[in-house]
Design an enzyme around this catalytic site. Structure first.
Site: not given
Ligand code: UDP
Length: 372
Positions: A96, A118, A132, A209, A211, A242
């Site tokens: 997204d 997804e 998103e 993280h 928004r 983040h």
């Molecule tokens: N992740 C990572 N290192 C970190 C924090 C998160 O590798 O320090 C991984 C986590 O395991 C997951 C992904 O990053 O697979 C999630 O990313 P984020 O939370 O930024 O994005 P979202 O999933 O909310 O789109």
């Protein structure tokens, strides 16, 4: 030979979820090319190195504090030179993000087929998560093939009149990615606890993280964490922070507390065993909601809505919002009655990439595969 399949991503979570698909295409000798838009340049590069993937194209379009709309405009003027019927038979985008939306829109205009990994997640609130929820809804209406992680996601797509023959329930490839990392056994959960002086006490992992949580909600979340840490010096709270400037600013309030460790984002090789070692995860992330059940770690979601209701239905996680008093109450009462979770296959069994590639292969060869 058929034209290569193009895989496009820009952020860390997209790279994590597309990596197993790329590895499976490679294993089956299916021609592909990879475009990295650079939306999260360093974070996504870490993931590529963990999975030993080298992009064919790396775009450098990000500037400091850039808004999604600025990035969208740049992508829409850059991508048509890379995504056209001369180069590729099909484009895969994931999830997204702004990169995924720009890719899907470009491919559609260029008459290149779009596959969406997804597909079908919905919170049914366009402001949560923002932007998103709108991005993924728009992508569904541009895509030719939809890889839905769960039956619920398929149901959401059917409710929007998406052709049932184009929807394939495959599980979520994030579980494939987790298995890949766990199989390499880079660091053990015990080593991770030791590294952060977690001792015998509870280890809480916090990530945030989104928004829509910037401002007041982040203040409430960090206020709760501060109180919990001061009340329970035996807890260790780890916050891989983040790089977003809004998060960096808010996190300053936590830096002086001895049992809160604010650290840089971790590599996936270290973050996966950390999630497994933690006694509780607090997060507003999407991907972590899917990973925690597979690792047997309870997860509390710092949002008011989730597009992953399967997490709540399975009992592996809870939606607790961003109110300070509620967060404190939920965390402390959880530890009063805490029993460890089992590992559950809520979002996938680790074989998503094989299912996806089977469908892609048939699509490229012009064979129709349908699901009931
Ligand atoms: N992740 C990572 N290192 C970190 C924090 C998160 O590798 O320090 C991984 C986590 O395991 C997951 C992904 O990053 O697979 C999630 O990313 P984020 O939370 O930024 O994005 P979202 O999933 O909310 O789109």
């Amino acid at each position: 030979m058929s034209k290569p399949i193009t895989i496009l991503f820009g952020t860390r979570p997209e790279a994590i979820k597309l990596a197993p698909i790329i590895l499976e295409l490679k294993k089956q000798n299916i021609p592909y090319r990879v475009i990295h838009t650079g939306q999260h340049l360093e974070l996504a590069e870490q993931i590529l190195s963990a999975f030993d993937i080298t992009p064919d194209h790396r775009l450098k379009l990000m500037t400091e504090a850039q808004q999604p709309l600025d990035l969208l405009q740049k992508l829409l003027s850059t991508l048509p030179d890379l995504i056209a019927p001369d180069h590729t038979g099909l484009l895969i985008v994931q999830g997204d993000t702004t990169s995924a939306l720009a890719g899907a829109l470009t491919a559609h205009h260029q008459k290149v087929k779009v596959a969406h990994l997804e597909a079908g997640l919905r919170s049914y609130d366009r402001m949560q998560p923002f932007p998103e929820e709108s991005n993924r809804t728009l992508i569904s209406h541009l895509a030719d093939l939809h890889f839905a992680p769960t039956a619920g996601a398929r149901h959401n797509l059917l409710a929007e009149n998406i052709d049932p023959d184009t929807i394939h329930v495959t599980g979520n490839s994030v579980v494939d990615a987790l298995h890949f990392i766990l199989d390499q056994a880079f660091v053990t959960p015990g080593e991770i606890r030791q590294k952060y002086d977690a001792g015998e006490g509870k280890l809480i992992l916090l990530t945030t993280h989104r928004r829509e949580n910037f401002g007041k909600p982040l203040e409430e979340i960090f206020g709760a964490i501060r109180d919990i840490a001061e009340e329970h010096p035996e807890y260790t709270i780890l916050l891989p922070s983040h790089p977003n400037p809004n998060v960096q600013q808010a996190v300053k309030a936590l830096r002086q507390i001895p049992n809160i460790h604010v650290i840089d984002p971790l590599t996936y090789e270290e973050f996966v065993p950390l999630m497994a070692a933690a006694d509780l995860i607090l997060t507003d992330s999407g991907g972590i909601q899917e990973e925690a059940p597979a690792l047997g770690t309870p997860v509390f979601v710092l949002r008011n809505k989730t597009e992953r209701p399967e997490l709540l239905d399975s009992g592996a996680g809870k939606l607790i919002g961003t109110n300070k008093a509620r967060i404190i109450e939920e965390v402390t009462s959880h530890f009063r009655r805490h029993q460890a979770n089992e590992r559950l296959e809520v979002f996938g069994d680790g074989h998503t990439a094989e299912r996806v590639v089977r469908v892609l292969k048939a699509e490229v060869l012009g064979i129709k595969i349908t699901q009931p």
